[in-house]
Design a protein around this motif. Structure first.
Motif, PDB file in Angstrom:
ATOM      1  N   LYS A  50       0.831  -1.206   0.000  1.00 55.15           N
ATOM      2  CA  LYS A  50       0.000   0.000   0.000  1.00 55.15           C
ATOM      3  C   LYS A  50       0.864   1.254   0.000  1.00 55.15           C
ATOM      4  O   LYS A  50       0.539   2.248  -0.641  1.00 55.15           O
ATOM      5  N   ARG A  51       1.956   1.209   0.713  1.00 53.30           N
ATOM      6  CA  ARG A  51       2.862   2.369   0.769  1.00 53.30           C
ATOM      7  C   ARG A  51       3.429   2.707  -0.605  1.00 53.30           C
ATOM      8  O   ARG A  51       3.719   3.863  -0.886  1.00 53.30           O
ATOM      9  N   LEU A  52       3.592   1.704  -1.448  1.00 52.78           N
ATOM     10  CA  LEU A  52       4.191   1.902  -2.768  1.00 52.78           C
ATOM     11  C   LEU A  52       3.169   2.018  -3.888  1.00 52.78           C
ATOM     12  O   LEU A  52       3.510   2.436  -4.991  1.00 52.78           O
ATOM     13  N   ALA A  53       1.940   1.656  -3.611  1.00 51.16           N
ATOM     14  CA  ALA A  53       0.917   1.560  -4.658  1.00 51.16           C
ATOM     15  C   ALA A  53       0.182   2.880  -4.861  1.00 51.16           C
ATOM     16  O   ALA A  53       0.187   3.761  -4.007  1.00 51.16           O
ATOM     17  N   ARG A  54      -0.452   2.968  -6.016  1.00 52.22           N
ATOM     18  CA  ARG A  54      -1.379   4.064  -6.284  1.00 52.22           C
ATOM     19  C   ARG A  54      -2.748   3.633  -5.798  1.00 52.22           C
ATOM     20  O   ARG A  54      -3.017   2.451  -5.605  1.00 52.22           O
ATOM     21  N   GLU A  55      -3.630   4.588  -5.593  1.00 56.70           N
ATOM     22  CA  GLU A  55      -4.975   4.291  -5.077  1.00 56.70           C
ATOM     23  C   GLU A  55      -5.718   3.298  -5.973  1.00 56.70           C
ATOM     24  O   GLU A  55      -6.461   2.459  -5.491  1.00 56.70           O
ATOM     25  N   ALA A  56      -5.520   3.377  -7.261  1.00 61.49           N
ATOM     26  CA  ALA A  56      -6.257   2.519  -8.197  1.00 61.49           C
ATOM     27  C   ALA A  56      -5.655   1.119  -8.329  1.00 61.49           C
ATOM     28  O   ALA A  56      -6.273   0.243  -8.932  1.00 61.49           O
ATOM     29  N   ASP A  57      -4.458   0.909  -7.784  1.00 65.52           N
ATOM     30  CA  ASP A  57      -3.831  -0.408  -7.897  1.00 65.52           C
ATOM     31  C   ASP A  57      -4.656  -1.456  -7.157  1.00 65.52           C
ATOM     32  O   ASP A  57      -5.292  -1.185  -6.151  1.00 65.52           O
ATOM     33  N   ARG A  58      -4.625  -2.659  -7.703  1.00 66.71           N
ATOM     34  CA  ARG A  58      -5.372  -3.765  -7.110  1.00 66.71           C
ATOM     35  C   ARG A  58      -4.411  -4.834  -6.620  1.00 66.71           C
ATOM     36  O   ARG A  58      -3.316  -4.983  -7.137  1.00 66.71           O
ATOM     37  N   THR A  59      -4.872  -5.573  -5.630  1.00 64.30           N
ATOM     38  CA  THR A  59      -4.086  -6.683  -5.108  1.00 64.30           C
ATOM     39  C   THR A  59      -5.033  -7.833  -4.799  1.00 64.30           C
ATOM     40  O   THR A  59      -6.222  -7.618  -4.584  1.00 64.30           O
ATOM     41  N   ARG A  60      -4.496  -9.022  -4.802  1.00 64.33           N
ATOM     42  CA  ARG A  60      -5.308 -10.197  -4.479  1.00 64.33           C
ATOM     43  C   ARG A  60      -5.123 -10.559  -3.017  1.00 64.33           C
ATOM     44  O   ARG A  60      -4.025 -10.524  -2.495  1.00 64.33           O
ATOM     45  N   LEU A  61      -6.231 -10.898  -2.395  1.00 58.95           N
ATOM     46  CA  LEU A  61      -6.203 -11.366  -1.013  1.00 58.95           C
ATOM     47  C   LEU A  61      -6.286 -12.880  -1.012  1.00 58.95           C
ATOM     48  O   LEU A  61      -6.959 -13.472  -1.854  1.00 58.95           O
ATOM     49  N   SER A  62      -5.646 -13.484  -0.044  1.00 61.34           N
ATOM     50  CA  SER A  62      -5.712 -14.944   0.055  1.00 61.34           C
ATOM     51  C   SER A  62      -7.135 -15.369   0.406  1.00 61.34           C
ATOM     52  O   SER A  62      -7.922 -14.600   0.968  1.00 61.34           O
ATOM     53  N   VAL A  63      -7.429 -16.599   0.093  1.00 61.24           N
ATOM     54  CA  VAL A  63      -8.729 -17.173   0.443  1.00 61.24           C
ATOM     55  C   VAL A  63      -8.915 -17.113   1.958  1.00 61.24           C
ATOM     56  O   VAL A  63      -9.997 -16.795   2.450  1.00 61.24           O
ATOM     57  N   GLU A  64      -7.845 -17.387   2.697  1.00 61.79           N
ATOM     58  CA  GLU A  64      -7.925 -17.395   4.158  1.00 61.79           C
ATOM     59  C   GLU A  64      -8.275 -16.009   4.713  1.00 61.79           C
ATOM     60  O   GLU A  64      -9.099 -15.892   5.620  1.00 61.79           O
ATOM     61  N   LEU A  65      -7.669 -14.966   4.142  1.00 60.93           N
ATOM     62  CA  LEU A  65      -7.959 -13.614   4.610  1.00 60.93           C
ATOM     63  C   LEU A  65      -9.393 -13.220   4.268  1.00 60.93           C
ATOM     64  O   LEU A  65     -10.104 -12.650   5.092  1.00 60.93           O
ATOM     65  N   VAL A  66      -9.830 -13.560   3.075  1.00 56.84           N
ATOM     66  CA  VAL A  66     -11.213 -13.262   2.675  1.00 56.84           C
ATOM     67  C   VAL A  66     -12.196 -14.000   3.586  1.00 56.84           C
ATOM     68  O   VAL A  66     -13.188 -13.417   4.046  1.00 56.84           O
ATOM     69  N   GLN A  67     -11.919 -15.246   3.886  1.00 54.60           N
ATOM     70  CA  GLN A  67     -12.796 -16.010   4.775  1.00 54.60           C
ATOM     71  C   GLN A  67     -12.823 -15.411   6.176  1.00 54.60           C
ATOM     72  O   GLN A  67     -13.883 -15.344   6.805  1.00 54.60           O
ATOM     73  N   TRP A  68     -11.667 -14.956   6.670  1.00 54.67           N
ATOM     74  CA  TRP A  68     -11.621 -14.320   7.989  1.00 54.67           C
ATOM     75  C   TRP A  68     -12.427 -13.033   7.990  1.00 54.67           C
ATOM     76  O   TRP A  68     -13.187 -12.779   8.918  1.00 54.67           O
ATOM     77  N   ILE A  69     -12.276 -12.234   6.934  1.00 49.49           N
ATOM     78  CA  ILE A  69     -13.042 -10.987   6.820  1.00 49.49           C
ATOM     79  C   ILE A  69     -14.535 -11.280   6.843  1.00 49.49           C
ATOM     80  O   ILE A  69     -15.297 -10.642   7.579  1.00 49.49           O
ATOM     81  N   GLU A  70     -14.965 -12.255   6.060  1.00 55.27           N
ATOM     82  CA  GLU A  70     -16.389 -12.608   6.015  1.00 55.27           C
ATOM     83  C   GLU A  70     -16.880 -13.103   7.370  1.00 55.27           C
ATOM     84  O   GLU A  70     -17.971 -12.733   7.823  1.00 55.27           O
ATOM     85  N   ALA A  71     -16.073 -13.933   8.025  1.00 49.64           N
ATOM     86  CA  ALA A  71     -16.465 -14.444   9.344  1.00 49.64           C
ATOM     87  C   ALA A  71     -16.551 -13.311  10.364  1.00 49.64           C
ATOM     88  O   ALA A  71     -17.491 -13.260  11.166  1.00 49.64           O
ATOM     89  N   MET A  72     -15.592 -12.400  10.329  1.00 46.20           N
ATOM     90  CA  MET A  72     -15.609 -11.273  11.267  1.00 46.20           C
ATOM     91  C   MET A  72     -16.804 -10.362  11.008  1.00 46.20           C
ATOM     92  O   MET A  72     -17.441  -9.887  11.958  1.00 46.20           O
ATOM     93  N   MET A  73     -17.123 -10.115   9.762  1.00 42.76           N
ATOM     94  CA  MET A  73     -18.279  -9.278   9.436  1.00 42.76           C
ATOM     95  C   MET A  73     -19.543  -9.885  10.029  1.00 42.76           C
ATOM     96  O   MET A  73     -20.355  -9.188  10.633  1.00 42.76           O
ATOM     97  N   SER A  74     -19.697 -11.185   9.882  1.00 39.08           N
ATOM     98  CA  SER A  74     -20.868 -11.868  10.416  1.00 39.08           C
ATOM     99  C   SER A  74     -20.886 -11.813  11.948  1.00 39.08           C
ATOM    100  O   SER A  74     -21.910 -11.492  12.550  1.00 39.08           O
ATOM    101  N   GLN A  75     -19.750 -12.127  12.558  1.00 37.06           N
ATOM    102  CA  GLN A  75     -19.671 -12.104  14.027  1.00 37.06           C
ATOM    103  C   GLN A  75     -19.911 -10.710  14.585  1.00 37.06           C
ATOM    104  O   GLN A  75     -20.635 -10.541  15.567  1.00 37.06           O
ATOM    105  N   LEU A  76     -19.305  -9.713  13.968  1.00 38.44           N
ATOM    106  CA  LEU A  76     -19.444  -8.348  14.464  1.00 38.44           C
ATOM    107  C   LEU A  76     -20.869  -7.833  14.296  1.00 38.44           C
ATOM    108  O   LEU A  76     -21.376  -7.106  15.145  1.00 38.44           O
TER     109      LEU A  76
END
Length: 103
Positions: A50-76
């Protein structure tokens, strides 16, 4: 764009675990060990990118991180609807002080 979701999740976890307002800086939230240990290296790498990227740059998240995000959203979401609410705050004295201070 991952930080648009990671920061609020970490802030919510901070509030739930510590009962205080969360810090604004992502780095402080990251240091607070709110992430699972196995996801911390990926988030650290995303922070570096993020420190080196432009705002429009994209990156891929691991399946594990996406699953954690989804689980946290549901729990929260569940915890937010069942969290106790405090007494209503009377903001009038603070508002009066603010108005008196700024004239």
């Amino acid at each position: 764009k991952a930080f648009y979701i990671l920061r609020p999740i970490l802030a919510a976890l901070w509030i739930l675990e510590r009962g205080t307002m969360s810090p604004t800086a992502f780095s402080e939230l990251r240091k607070a060990a709110l992430l699972p240990a196995e996801l911390a290296p990926e988030v650290d790498q995303l922070t570096q990118e993020k420190r080196l990227a432009r705002e429009a740059d994209r990156t891929r998240l691991s399946v594990e991180l996406v699953q954690w995000i989804e689980a946290m959203m549901s729990q929260l979401e569940t915890r937010a609807t069942t969290a106790p609410t405090g007494e209503p705050i009377d903001w009038r004295p603070l508002n009066q002080l603010f108005r008196a201070t700024i004239g």
